[in-house]
Write an enzyme that holds these catalytic residues in place. Structure first.
Site, PDB file in Angstrom:
ATOM      1  N   GLU A 132     -12.020  -0.760 -10.898  1.00 59.99           N
ATOM      2  CA  GLU A 132     -11.473  -1.636 -11.951  1.00 59.99           C
ATOM      3  C   GLU A 132     -12.315  -1.660 -13.224  1.00 59.99           C
ATOM      4  O   GLU A 132     -11.770  -1.726 -14.338  1.00 59.99           O
ATOM      5  CB  GLU A 132     -11.292  -3.053 -11.412  1.00 59.99           C
ATOM      6  CG  GLU A 132     -10.179  -3.199 -10.399  1.00 59.99           C
ATOM      7  CD  GLU A 132     -10.548  -2.697  -9.017  1.00 59.99           C
ATOM      8  OE1 GLU A 132      -9.642  -2.447  -8.194  1.00 59.99           O
ATOM      9  OE2 GLU A 132     -11.773  -2.554  -8.752  1.00 59.99           O
TER      10      GLU A 132
ATOM     11  N   GLU B 295       0.824  -1.208   0.000  1.00 59.97           N
ATOM     12  CA  GLU B 295       0.000   0.000   0.000  1.00 59.97           C
ATOM     13  C   GLU B 295       0.856   1.255   0.000  1.00 59.97           C
ATOM     14  O   GLU B 295       0.519   2.251  -0.657  1.00 59.97           O
ATOM     15  CB  GLU B 295      -0.942   0.000   1.211  1.00 59.97           C
ATOM     16  CG  GLU B 295      -1.912  -1.177   1.274  1.00 59.97           C
ATOM     17  CD  GLU B 295      -2.974  -1.153   0.180  1.00 59.97           C
ATOM     18  OE1 GLU B 295      -3.009  -0.182  -0.615  1.00 59.97           O
ATOM     19  OE2 GLU B 295      -3.773  -2.100   0.127  1.00 59.97           O
TER      20      GLU B 295
END
EC number: 3.2.1.-
Length: 602
Positions: free
Chosen positions: A504, A197
């Protein structure tokens, strides 16, 4: 005549002054629709815009505060090798983006209205973050509270920098840069730093904002984060840890690589570290990730599904072979995503970067043969869905379960199709993207669920079309423990019915729009945007929803930074000038942060 010319020149000068001082500056410059010019700048830069945005009259004075700890001074117990060197800049690349032409005034007006609507939704979320959660990692969109989930380094702020730039929000951008200048990467709210991350959100966000604006503060802070992450390679086999022990890393103690991690974690460092080496000239970052990817490259064809790697790997044992579960969705997704993108960024003339093209083609061919299927649906839409593959005693077995995370794959295949000049990849990418668009349209909210199952067409080739069979669908649906009476036809489960603001699907729609220029993708994007904006609208920003299978579902007080960094950015870029972040000039990381390509084709 001379007097007329004098008056005409004076009038034009007054008009320029009026436009400059009266029209809104946040949108006047970046978004004028204009005919595409081939290679206006040979290095792919947006020089005119950057010059305007960084003019001394517009850039405030920003004082850099270096972090309380200099990660570059750590004395490693296990210093990684510093070769290979970063490859030389790429001289030519295949054309990626469609050659757009000027639109009619009517069409341009419609798209401009849509662009401004996306911007409006963004501004609501951003203003709430500024007022309610400034310098915190994330805003809670219902309560207005804040939360630190990624070390407390203002994840949403850093993640959103390049979006602010793209939207022309100049004042907000430099206010954010000023805040970034004071972030202390020597202190953390967590004793363990998440390598994945931190790399994609922080390092990626800083690099992209630097690539767009050229502001030196962003480069300095990117180096600070890069050196912090580089400390994660201080291990006895030079493989990276999944979580960095903050205190041990400062002391230079050798860190212990975890016994097992998801394959996406070590596979999603290449772009950020390679770009950092490119802009600093320091090979150490590229060398570190090159050795990691050598491990994947050398064993790619030794797995139970040659061409792909199992969902879980052991970097401690450097074992990327053992395992029977294969997917391009969650846990593995960005490992595959970074292969074609690394090839675009680095080229394939250098021996150390040639592997990315080889690995890309190997996995893309394997996935086509083993993971993608044609669902049994009531209509005639030519779509593909990405499933999973388990390799047991009887060989590969396709599991028709998919998830929102898998929807990036259509855009990646389309990108690979252009990059590797392979029409099959492009065609497959379009069908996969249409599959995700179909899933969005099928549910009553206009949004697809986090995870779901469909009935795959029977026969030896699951990609071959089949006729709708009501009885087969009903039987398959009733077999499932997650049985729901109101599921759309063709769907047998909504195993996880949430929508958590994921990007996405719109990511692939954006890529297909930019690559093909077909208006079906902009229309699909607008339908998706309206559905998402309406269902997720909350008091302060936009919130995850609990169940996309019913209209009026409850919301969760949850908004990750990728809502501003990715989802709204991709929606915006569909309706903005196609020259804004051209795919011939940039490659985007898995958090939608654009890294400038060293040189584009002539």
């Amino acid at each position: 005549m001379a007097r007329f010319r004098t008056r005409y020149v004076a009038f034009c000068a007054l008009l320029v002054v009026f436009v400059y001082h009266v029209l809104p500056r946040d949108s006047a410059i970046p978004y004028i629709r204009r005919p595409r010019r081939k290679q206006e700048h040979s290095d792919g830069s947006t020089e005119g815009l950057a010059q305007y945005m960084n003019d001394l009259k517009h850039v405030p004075r920003i004082t850099l505060m270096k972090s309380s700890f200099d990660w570059n001074t750590v004395n490693f117990t296990y210093p990684p090798e510093r070769t290979p060197r970063i490859p030389s800049p790429v001289t030519t690349r295949p054309r990626i983006q469609y050659d757009f032409r000027p639109e009619s005034a009517r069409v341009a007006a419609v798209q401009e209205k849509r662009r401004l609507e996306v911007k409006r939704v963004f501004e609501k979320s951003w203003k709430s973050y500024k007022s309610q959660a400034w310098m915190k990692d994330a805003l809670k969109p219902i309560s207005g509270e804040s939360v630190n989930q990624f070390s407390g380094w203002a994840a949403t702020l850093v993640d959103t920098l390049d979006t602010l730039w793209m939207l022309g929000l100049r004042d907000d951008f430099y206010e954010a840069v000023d805040a970034v200048a004071r972030i202390d990467f020597g202190q953390s709210t967590s004793s363990r730093v998440n390598m994945f991350e931190t790399c994609i959100r922080y390092l990626g966000g800083l690099l992209a904002a630097y690539d767009l604006s050229g502001h030196e503060v962003l480069k300095v802070k990117a180096i600070e984060v890069g050196d912090l992450l580089y400390a994660g390679f201080n291990t006895d086999n030079s493989m990276p840890v999944d979580f960095i022990d903050f205190d041990a890393a400062k002391d230079g103690e050798g860190l212990t690589v975890e016994p097992s991690v998801v394959s996406a974690s070590p596979g999603t460092i290449t772009l950020e570290f390679s770009r950092l080496s490119q802009i600093t000239g320091d090979d150490k970052y590229y060398a570190a990730v090159s050795h990691v990817m050598d491990t994947f490259y050398e064993h790619q064809n030794e797995t139970m599904l040659p061409g792909m790697w199992p969902m879980m790997v052991s970097m401690r044992r450097q074992d990327v072979v053992t395992g029977y579960q294969f997917t391009i969705a969650g846990n593995a997704d960005s490992l595959y995503e970074y292969l074609p993108k690394a090839s675009a960024l680095l080229g394939s003339s250098d021996p150390s970067s040639k592997k990315y093209e080889v690995m890309s083609k190997n996995f893309m061919d394997t996935a086509i043969d083993n993971l993608f299927f044609r669902p049994m649906i009531t209509g005639s839409e030519d779509v593909l869905i990405s499933g999973n593959c388990d390799v047991l005693k009887d060989g590969p077995s396709l599991d028709p379960e998919s998830e929102h995370l898998a929807c990036f794959i259509g855009g990646l295949y389309a990108l690979g199709g252009r990059l590797f000049e392979n029409d099959k990849y492009l065609e497959t990418g379009a069908k996969l993207t249409r599959g995700c668009v179909y899933a969005y349209k099928s549910f009553p909210t206009g949004i697809m669920p986090e995870r779901y199952n469909m009935v795959k067409c029977p026969g030896p080739d699951p990609k071959k079309a089949c006729k709708w069979d009501e009885e087969v669908w009903a039987t398959e649906r009733e077999k499932r423990a997650e049985y729901r009476e109101h599921l759309p036809k063709g769907f047998t489960t909504a195993k996880d019915p949430r929508y958590i603001l994921r990007p996405e699907a719109i990511e692939s729609v954006f890529v297909l729009w930019r690559i093909t220029g077909k208006d079906e993708w902009r229309e699909a994007a607008w339908d998706m945007f309206q559905a998402v904006a309406n269902a997720t609208d909350a008091p302060f920003a936009n919130a995850a929803i609990d169940d996309v299978t019913v209209v009026g579902s409850g919301q969760t007080d949850y908004m990750e930074s990728f809502w501003l960094a990715e989802t709204l950015k991709y929606f915006y870029l569909v309706f903005a000038d196609p020259e804004l972040i051209s795919l011939d000039d940039f490659v985007l990381n898995t958090e939608a942060h654009p890294f400038r390509l060293s040189k584009t084709q002539a």
